[in-house]
Write an enzyme that holds these catalytic residues in place. Structure first.
Site: not given
Ligand code: UD1
Ligand code: CA
Length: 467
Positions: A9, A16, A74, A79, A144, A232, A356, A410
């Site tokens: 993902l 942030r 996406q 999410g 989470g 993050n 160089k 030199s």
């Molecule tokens: C997520 C988990 C959380 C876990 C944490 C661990 C969820 C809802 N929560 O939280 O339980 O403890 O990771 O690091 O999954 N991403 C997408 N598409 C989206 C949203 C996110 O590709 O629509 C990707 C982000 O780029 C990232 C990853 O998913 O690489 C995690 O997303 P992020 O928003 O960082 O989730 P956390 O709040 O860290």
């Molecule tokens: Ca994360």
């Protein structure tokens, strides 16, 4: 492994981070952080690797186009659950196990993924729908939380923002590393809702869904919480970098490299260093750099995508880029080797010398205050202090050739294109514009005039006579 596919993902903006750049392209130990999960998956033998991209997708695809990945866009970041459902388009006919990793968890170790695979596949119990990695952290903020029942079985994962005050105290957290059976994913991903604090489709909600259907959810817990830390913001980026460098340095030390102060030594992922090499503090080794055995790399030196042969000394504050240094060279202090510098063995490049796109043959020396650009220099050549190859006429770059055994006095300028023949001498202060035949001397020097008593006369009556 044919029955293993993976999804990474990486579509999120990483709000942030406060950056124009997608989060997963921010650098950890010389690589975009997404490199680490991708590299791990390549090594784990996953058949198909689907990368979910979204924010800044062009840049992410460009950076990872040579890794044999399948890209899925996406369009809207709705999410992590939605992201995985997008990825499933690429895995329609796939029936094995799907490993899901986050692009922002760079420190994850191969052993942990392997343990998860073993748990999921070789577990004595009935095959789980989901196996996941949890960890216990001192400060669970942002993660989470893992909610277990009285028997210790996982029943759901609750995101920070959805936690009750009691749930917020739970220190066991979701690492975002999961293994799903593909059939479970295909059947259930569309059932995710977004009735939560963030209005997003949460991937971890699949846990509650599986439990509701009476399916197994297994977990392993890793003791090394740093391994699964998500990056993050920039504070976490720095912490992840620190952990990654510590690992790299530890591996080098275990393999026989002396690092005087590992905390102050910056060796990027992928750099190789030979045994009995000593690295001083403040050194940075980056890119595809390969340092030989028995070298000394002194403080403050920066070496990028270069090779350094066995037994060479890179003295303090030298900068080397895209170059090759032979064996038993002595470089610096304060030397600069720019791209395409190729040095044979036993070459000496001293302080304030810039080289160089030039080659120097065995045993040649340029010890002080010199510029060598676009030059081909033979063996046993001595380049005196203050020598300059004038390689640029404002339009074109030209080559200076200095043959074996030549001696450049030199403060000489060599106006390229020009050749100084074998064993020839260039007298100090000479501007060489024509080729110098082998064995000859070339000298351009204005006749010297000494005017006695001149200073006394000039300063007469100005209070300087006494001096
Ligand atoms: C997520 C988990 C959380 C876990 C944490 C661990 C969820 C809802 N929560 O939280 O339980 O403890 O990771 O690091 O999954 N991403 C997408 N598409 C989206 C949203 C996110 O590709 O629509 C990707 C982000 O780029 C990232 C990853 O998913 O690489 C995690 O997303 P992020 O928003 O960082 O989730 P956390 O709040 O860290
Ligand atoms: Ca994360």
């Amino acid at each position: 492994m044919k029955n293993l596919a993976a999804v990474v993902l990486a579509a999120g903006k990483g709000t942030r981070m406060k950056s124009e750049k997608p989060k997963v392209l921010h650098i950890v130990a010389g690589k975009p952080m997404l490199f680490f999960p991708v590299n791990l998956l390549k090594n784990s033998g996953a058949g198909k690797i689907v990368l979910v991209v979204g924010f800044g997708s062009e840049a992410v695809v460009e950076a990872f186009k040579d890794y044999g990945l399948s890209f899925v866009t996406q369009e809207e970041q709705l999410g992590t659950g939605h992201a995985v459902s997008c990825a499933l388009k690429e895995l329609r006919d796939f029936t094995g196990d799907v490993l899901v990793l986050s692009g922002d968890v760079p420190l994850i170790r191969e052993e942990t993924v392997k343990a998860l695979l073993d748990l999921h596949r070789k577990g004595a119990k009935a095959k789980a729908a989901i196996s996941l990695v949890t960890t216990v952290v001192e400060n669970p903020k942002g993660y989470g939380r893992i909610v277990r029942d009285a028997d210790g079985e996982i029943i759901r994962i609750v995101e920070e923002k959805d936690c009750s005050p009691l749930q917020r105290k739970i220190q066991e957290v979701n690492t975002g590393i999961y293994l799903f059976s593909a059939s479970f994913l295909h059947a259930n991903i569309k059932k995710l809702g977004k009735e939560n604090a963030q209005g997003e489709y949460y991937l971890p909600d699949l846990v509650h869904l599986a439990v509701g259907e009476g399916l197994r959810v297994d977990s392993i817990s890793t003791l090394d919480a740093t391994e699964v830390m998500g990056v993050n913001n920039r504070v976490e980026l720095a912490i992840a970098g620190e952990h990654m460098r510590a690992r790299i340095n530890e591996a080098l030390m275990v393999s026989g490299v002396t690092i005087i102060d590992p905390r102050a030594t910056y060796v990027d992922f992928g750099v190789a260093v030979g045994v009995d090499t000593v690295i001083y503090p403040g050194v940075r080794l980056t890119g595809a750099t390969v340092i030989g055995a028995k070298c000394v790399i002194e403080e403050g030196s920066v070496i990028t995508s270069s090779k350094v042969g066995d037994g060479s000394a890179i003295k303090s504050y030298s900068v080397i880029e895209d170059s090759e240094v032979g064996k038993e060279n002595a470089i610096g202090p304060f030397a600069r080797l720019r791209p395409k510098t190729i040095l044979a063995d036993k070459v000496r490049i001293g302080n304030f010398v810039e080289v160089k796109k030039s080659s120097l043959g065995k045993g040649s020396k340029a010890n002080h205050l010199t510029y060598l650009g676009d030059s081909v220099i033979g063996e046993g050549v001595n380049i005196g202090a203050g020598t300059i190859t004038c390689n640029y006429d404002g339009t074109n770059k030209s080559v200076t050739t200095i043959e074996d055994g030549a001696f450049i006095g030199s403060d000489s300028q060599l106006i390229a294109p020009v050749t100084v023949g074998k064993g020839a001498y260039v007298g100090s202060g000479t501007t060489v514009t024509k080729n110098v035949p082998a064995g000859s001397l070339v000298i351009t020097r204005a006749p010297e005039k000494v005017i006695e008593g001149w200073a006394g006369r000039k300063f007469k009556g100005k209070g300087k006579e006494k001096e």
